[in-house]
Every structure is written in structure tokens, then in C-alpha cells.
Design a protein around this motif. Structure first.
Motif: not given
Length: 195
Positions: A27, A29-31, A56, A74
């Protein structure tokens, strides 16, 4: 994904970092944003580096200006308060080894976040019903926490369902509801001098 609390051993942020590291590659796109400060900060920073998650995982500490935090992660908010951060995230995770009531859980639910929390001896189970308004996972089990995170990260539908039920459940903890309970308790007490 967001978590928050005092950076102490009993809050289990080390377990959360380990769990996040196990799902982060799938995943990308995840932080992970961890709000709070405390004596475990140097150890957690070291763990983040050891896991190779410097880009991240964000540990901004206690910040007065969440805009700076959100830009680094973000995530963008329109109000300068901690709840604005919660409202702009997609999942709340809590890996505590023990808890009291769990205010952070209720705050996250009230902000419309689906939650995955540890089923420690007291607190979370009083708030979260597993699979209904959140996910409960065993304490000190990074594999189970990773599985819970993965379920939420991989399903927008599950996130919406749990968030909706969680927000509804959190309403029972609003000040006006709790104050009525206190007033009812006070009204039931005998008058002074008449025990």
C-alpha cells in the motif's frame, strides 16, 4: 493513517510501526502519522529508520500548526486544530498495551474515521464492537494488527461502513448526553445530612 498519544511503551507505537512496515510495500500510497510526544521518541525514530520508513512515517510531536504536518504527509486541512487532522485521514490505529477509557478512539470515531485498535484489558472493548463499528486485534501482535490495517487499507467500502457506524456510536459520548447521566446520578443522591 493516523495514531496519537503519549510516546510511551504502553501505547504500543513500536508494534504499530512493525505492523505498518508489514503492509506498507503493498500500500505504497499510505503514510502513517503519529501525533504526540514523550520519552520513547528517540527509540521510535530509530525504529522508523531501521524499518526504512523515513519517507512514510511522520512523528511531528505536539504541534501548534498542523498545516506543516499535513503538507509533509500529503494531507491538507482547512482548520488549525487537531480534529482537522483526524478529519483528513482515512484510518485511525491504536496499538496500546493497556488503556483507560480511550478518548482518542472516540475522537477518531467522531471525526468519521474507521478504527483498528488493540483489545487490551480495559477501554477499547467498551467502545469498539469488533466488525461493527471498528476492528479489535490482540495486544502485542504485529501480525494481527497488520491484518487489520490491511483490511481497512484495501477496502474503501469497509472504511465507509465502519466509519459511519463508529461516528453514530461516538454520539453517545457527546457532552450533553454524558451530562444528563451525571445529572441523573446527582438527582438520585440523598440530600446532605439525610443518608
Amino acid at each position: 493513517m493516523v495514531s496519537m498519544g503519549r510516546l510511551r511503551h504502553f501505547k504500543g507505537f513500536d508494534v504499530l510501526l512493525e505492523a505498518f512496515s508489514r503492509v506498507s510495500a503493498q500500500h505504497a500510497e499510505w503514510d502513517l502519522l503519529i501525533l504526540g510526544d514523550g520519552p520513547e521518541r528517540p527509540l521510535l525514530d530509530e525504529r522508523v529508520s531501521g524499518l526504512g520508513l523515513e519517507d512514510r512515517v511522520h512523528l511531528p510531536g505536539n504541534q501548534r500548526n498542523p498545516f506543516a504536518i499535513l503538507e509533509r504527509c500529503h494531507v491538507f486541512a482547512l482548520a488549525s486544530n487537531p480534529f482537522a487532522i483526524l478529519e483528513r485521514c482515512h484510518v485511525f490505529a491504536l496499538a496500546s498495551r493497556f488503556e483507560g477509557f480511550g478518548n482518542a478512539i472516540v475522537e477518531a470515531m467522531a471525526c468519521g474515521l474507521p478504527v483498528v485498535v488493540t483489545d487490551c484489558e480495559s477501554g477499547p472493548r467498551d467502545i469498539v464492537t469488533d466488525g461493527q463499528n471498528g476492528l479489535l486485534v490482540p495486544v502485542d501482535d504485529p501480525d494481527a494488527l497488520a491484518a487489520g490495517l490491511k483490511r481497512l487499507m484495501g477496502s474503501a467500502e469497509l472504511r465507509r461502513e465502519l466509519a459511519g457506524r463508529g461516528a453514530e456510536h461516538a454520539r453517545r459520548y457527546r457532552a450533553e448526553v454524558i451530562l444528563k447521566e451525571w445529572y441523573r446520578l446527582f438527582d438520585a443522591l440523598p440530600e446532605p445530612g439525610r443518608a
